[in-house]
Design a protein around this motif. Structure first.
Motif, short mmCIF file in Angstrom:
data_model
loop_
_atom_site.label_atom_id
_atom_site.label_comp_id
_atom_site.label_asym_id
_atom_site.label_seq_id
_atom_site.Cartn_x
_atom_site.Cartn_y
_atom_site.Cartn_z
N LYS A 61 0.39 36.54 -22.70
CA LYS A 61 -0.74 35.97 -23.45
C LYS A 61 -1.42 34.88 -22.63
N GLY A 62 -0.62 34.03 -21.99
CA GLY A 62 -1.18 32.95 -21.20
C GLY A 62 -1.95 33.43 -19.99
N VAL A 63 -1.50 34.53 -19.39
CA VAL A 63 -2.20 35.10 -18.23
C VAL A 63 -3.64 35.47 -18.60
N TYR A 64 -3.81 36.07 -19.78
CA TYR A 64 -5.16 36.46 -20.19
C TYR A 64 -6.04 35.24 -20.47
N VAL A 65 -5.45 34.21 -21.09
CA VAL A 65 -6.20 32.98 -21.33
C VAL A 65 -6.61 32.34 -20.01
N TRP A 66 -5.66 32.25 -19.08
CA TRP A 66 -5.90 31.65 -17.78
C TRP A 66 -6.92 32.46 -16.97
N THR A 67 -6.82 33.77 -17.00
CA THR A 67 -7.75 34.61 -16.25
C THR A 67 -9.19 34.37 -16.69
N ASP A 68 -9.40 34.28 -17.99
CA ASP A 68 -10.76 34.00 -18.50
C ASP A 68 -11.26 32.64 -18.01
#
Length: 438
Positions: A313-320
């Motif tokens: 979940k954090g990877v997607y937040v960070w990627t954005d």
């Protein structure tokens, strides 16, 4: 006589090295190796425009396919486990030789910056993983000559040896042989029960820290900023020079870690100041996302899989956030002043009162435990605790609404201690640690 001796040596070399390489191939425990899959992907890209470099923070960082669509460029994460700075330099050199790289993002993780210099290293598993993935002979040879001192050169250049991930476990060897014979080995797939592989160097860990769930049963030491070696500095300078020589835009940044992780160390601003000043001396801004303002990035505990690696979940937040910032915002005038705090201390001071996690120590005599909150500007007198002991399937209350941080353990038991913390009666944390009492 000399001719016969030369012939014997020649035949030995002719037979030994192929046999050693074959033996290493069979015994190497890499059937499900993340690095093997990563390098296979690396050499089979049509192009790589943006290369993201570093160690495990990078592998739990940008989802490369999403970033590629957002940037309209091909993005690739090039990290390997515990990758040292000289391994990063070698991989960038290989990438520059293999592709027309336009931009390099270099992640400055303090755990890598404070690593031993080559003269003081004794374990080389991480280094040999990188060497295995470098195809260019001269880049590989230069790397192996500089990542250790001369007494390890023989081990470094041989296919077999210490720290080469070889195994004599019959089950593992049989599994490797089976995967080779049925061709599964050559499909280059990485599978792990607790994670998914998104491709191009991105691992998505499925486990999440519960919100309010950070805790530790031992106290960590401050970051030894004064111990950052000249080797690390010189190697970063080599990366800077390599990028300049090849007209590559270089961006120096740090991935976001949990505030529990950073507050545990107590001196993160020392490391931030070091990197900021070091980058400035070389003519670069330094983007530390541990200091970024919440309008750019705001992460919850559940966005982490441990205290310093992002969950799926954090990877997607960070990627954005990464793509949004480096897509355009970082080019704005005074971007650092606009989007980042001037120090980690300023960030903590401007945040609402918060307990980031708990230290839960068992005493040396195994008769009691100590609770220490890891927080920003909270008055400890306003913090209370509910403490439970869990033995088997039974949970018993040891303390309720207590301001005491020293709790007596039930004698001769083993199990878990559960601590719930509150600020003015508002729940903050719910943490569990193992214990054994006398």
């Amino acid at each position: 006589m000399k001719r016969k001796m030369f012939l014997k040596v020649f035949l030995f070399v002719l037979l030994f090295f192929p046999l050693a390489s074959f033996t290493a191939f069979i015994l190497k425990d890499d059937t499900n190796s993340y690095a093997r899959v990563l390098f296979h992907e690396f050499y089979n890209q049509v192009k790589i425009d943006y290369l993201i470099c570093g160690a495990s923070h990078v592998s739990h960082g940008v989802e490369a396919d999403i970033a590629s669509r957002k940037f309209w460029k091909t993005v690739f994460n090039s990290e390997t486990p515990s990758q040292r700075i000289d391994g990063t330099y070698a991989i960038i050199k290989q990438a520059v030789k293999s592709y027309e790289i336009k931009k390099v993002f270099l992640e400055l993780d303090f755990a890598i910056a404070i690593d031993y210099s080559p003269l003081n290293r004794s374990g080389f598993t991480a280094d040999y993983i990188v060497a295995e993935g470098i195809h260019d002979f001269f880049i590989k040879a230069d790397y192996l000559l500089h990542c250790s001192c001369p007494k390890y050169y023989v081990n470094s250049f041989l296919s077999i040896g210490k720290d080469k991930l070889l195994t004599l476990n019959p089950k593992k060897v049989a599994k490797k042989l089976t995967s080779i014979l049925n061709r599964e080995y050559f499909k280059y797939q990485y599978e792990d029960e607790g994670s998914e592989y998104a491709g191009k160097g991105c691992v998505l860990d499925l486990e999440e820290i519960p919100d309010g769930g950070f805790s530790n049963d031992f106290k960590v030491v401050p970051i030894p900023v004064g111990g950052i070696s000249n080797h690390w500095k010189i190697t970063v300078e080599k990366i800077i020079d390599l990028c300049k020589e090849n007209n590559i835009d270089l961006i120096l940044y740090s991935m976001p870690c949990s505030d529990f992780y950073l507050n545990e160390r107590g001196n993160y601003d020392e490391y931030y100041s070091f990197c900021r000043d070091f980058a400035a001396q070389k003519g670069f801004p330094y983007y530390d996302f541990n200091l970024v303002r919440p309008e750019i990035l705001s992460l919850r505990d559940s966005d982490y899989t441990d205290d310093n690696h992002l969950s799926k979940k954090g990877v997607y937040v960070w990627t954005d956030a990464f793509c949004d910032f480096f897509g355009s915002k970082y080019k704005e005038e005074n971007a650092l002043e606009k989007y980042f705090y001037s120090s980690y201390a300023q960030k903590m001071a401007e945040m609402p009162e918060k307990i980031f996690g708990l230290y839960i120590f068992t005493s040396g005599d195994k008769k009691s435990m100590e609770i220490i909150p890891v927080s920003n500007h909270v008055d400890v007198k306003r913090i209370t605790y509910d403490v439970y002991v869990v033995v088997g399937n039974e949970e018993s209350l040891l303390a309720k609404d207590s301001i005491q941080t020293s709790i007596t353990l039930p004698a001769g038991k083993s199990g878990k201690i559960r601590v719930i913390s509150y600020i003015d009666g508002v729940k903050q944390n719910d943490c569990t640690e193992n214990f054994v009492s006398f």
